[in-house]
Design a protein around this motif. Structure first.
Motif, PDB file in Angstrom:
ATOM      1  N   LEU A  60     -12.183  -5.628   9.507  1.00  0.00           N
ATOM      2  CA  LEU A  60     -11.825  -4.057   8.807  1.00  0.00           C
ATOM      3  C   LEU A  60     -12.047  -3.009   9.763  1.00  0.00           C
ATOM      4  O   LEU A  60     -10.946  -2.080   9.803  1.00  0.00           O
ATOM      5  CB  LEU A  60     -12.627  -3.983   7.488  1.00  0.00           C
ATOM      6  CG  LEU A  60     -12.737  -4.819   6.558  1.00  0.00           C
ATOM      7  CD1 LEU A  60     -13.666  -4.653   5.345  1.00  0.00           C
ATOM      8  CD2 LEU A  60     -11.164  -4.897   6.075  1.00  0.00           C
ATOM      9  N   ALA A  61     -12.872  -2.956  10.826  1.00  0.00           N
ATOM     10  CA  ALA A  61     -12.958  -1.721  11.835  1.00  0.00           C
ATOM     11  C   ALA A  61     -11.561  -1.942  12.751  1.00  0.00           C
ATOM     12  O   ALA A  61     -11.217  -0.834  13.206  1.00  0.00           O
ATOM     13  CB  ALA A  61     -14.274  -1.958  12.257  1.00  0.00           C
ATOM     14  N   GLY A  62     -11.376  -3.203  13.100  1.00  0.00           N
ATOM     15  CA  GLY A  62     -10.186  -3.235  14.069  1.00  0.00           C
ATOM     16  C   GLY A  62      -8.834  -2.804  13.540  1.00  0.00           C
ATOM     17  O   GLY A  62      -8.176  -1.989  13.951  1.00  0.00           O
ATOM     18  N   PHE A  67      -5.157   1.731  13.060  1.00  0.00           N
ATOM     19  CA  PHE A  67      -4.290   2.773  12.031  1.00  0.00           C
ATOM     20  C   PHE A  67      -4.721   3.971  12.540  1.00  0.00           C
ATOM     21  O   PHE A  67      -3.703   4.763  12.452  1.00  0.00           O
ATOM     22  CB  PHE A  67      -5.103   2.802  10.598  1.00  0.00           C
ATOM     23  CG  PHE A  67      -4.351   3.589   9.638  1.00  0.00           C
ATOM     24  CD1 PHE A  67      -3.107   3.149   9.162  1.00  0.00           C
ATOM     25  CD2 PHE A  67      -4.954   4.530   9.086  1.00  0.00           C
ATOM     26  CE1 PHE A  67      -2.616   4.067   8.098  1.00  0.00           C
ATOM     27  CE2 PHE A  67      -4.336   5.637   8.239  1.00  0.00           C
ATOM     28  CZ  PHE A  67      -3.069   5.222   7.736  1.00  0.00           C
ATOM     29  N   ALA A  68      -5.878   4.456  13.143  1.00  0.00           N
ATOM     30  CA  ALA A  68      -6.246   5.605  13.626  1.00  0.00           C
ATOM     31  C   ALA A  68      -5.667   5.982  14.895  1.00  0.00           C
ATOM     32  O   ALA A  68      -5.096   7.047  15.257  1.00  0.00           O
ATOM     33  CB  ALA A  68      -7.853   5.716  13.763  1.00  0.00           C
ATOM     34  N   ALA A  73       0.497   2.837   8.998  1.00  0.00           N
ATOM     35  CA  ALA A  73       0.227   1.669   8.929  1.00  0.00           C
ATOM     36  C   ALA A  73       1.513   0.770   9.258  1.00  0.00           C
ATOM     37  O   ALA A  73       1.212  -0.278   9.927  1.00  0.00           O
ATOM     38  CB  ALA A  73      -0.102   1.118   7.295  1.00  0.00           C
ATOM     39  N   GLY A  74       2.721   1.167   9.277  1.00  0.00           N
ATOM     40  CA  GLY A  74       3.805   0.734  10.004  1.00  0.00           C
ATOM     41  C   GLY A  74       4.322  -0.681   8.853  1.00  0.00           C
ATOM     42  O   GLY A  74       4.905  -1.623   9.537  1.00  0.00           O
TER      43      GLY A  74
END
Length: 142
Positions: A60-62, A67-68, A73-74
């Protein structure tokens, strides 16, 4: 001008392979998302697993970091929410029925030349191809 769009998939694949290999070397266990999620949620005999929580937290962090970095999100979701929920439930049922998911069988099992994982991965791919054909060409798409 050179096109460097291959960097993201290459980086993702390398990180998946590295994490799966390290997980096997350091813990002697196969890194499958479905099994790690079950252990993180306490759905296994060992209760809630700190390692499972860390692995899922890292996934989730990756995603959040990418995203950041990108600022978007693409991807575009074109299916109905009901179809997505039904599909997710069917995938969950399939991972329990097949004793693992594509990450466990496809990434880790194939790397170990596991015959069971080879059959499971072939089954995943055949069912996926049939599903795409049926939904896009016979039913008319969702």
């Amino acid at each position: 001008m050179m096109n460097f769009h291959f960097i993201w998939p290459l980086s993702g694949g390398l990180l998946i392979g590295l994490s799966a290999g390290l997980y096997l070397l350091l813990n002697g266990r196969i890194a499958g998302i479905s099994g790690l999620t079950a252990s993180a949620l306490g759905w296994t005999s060992g209760g809630v697993s700190i390692l499972g929580l860390g692995f899922i937290g890292g996934v989730l962090a990756g995603a959040a970091a990418v995203f950041a970095l990108l600022g978007h999100a693409g991807l575009t979701i074109t299916s109905s929410p009901i179809l997505l929920v039904v599909g997710g439930l069917l995938v969950g049922f399939g991972t329990r029925l097949g004793s693992g998911c594509t990450s466990g069988h496809g990434v880790c099992g194939l790397a170990r030349l596991s015959p069971r994982s080879m059959v499971a991965t072939m089954t995943f791919m055949i069912v996926a191809a049939i599903t795409v054909y049926v939904t896009r060409h016979l039913v008319g798409g969702f």
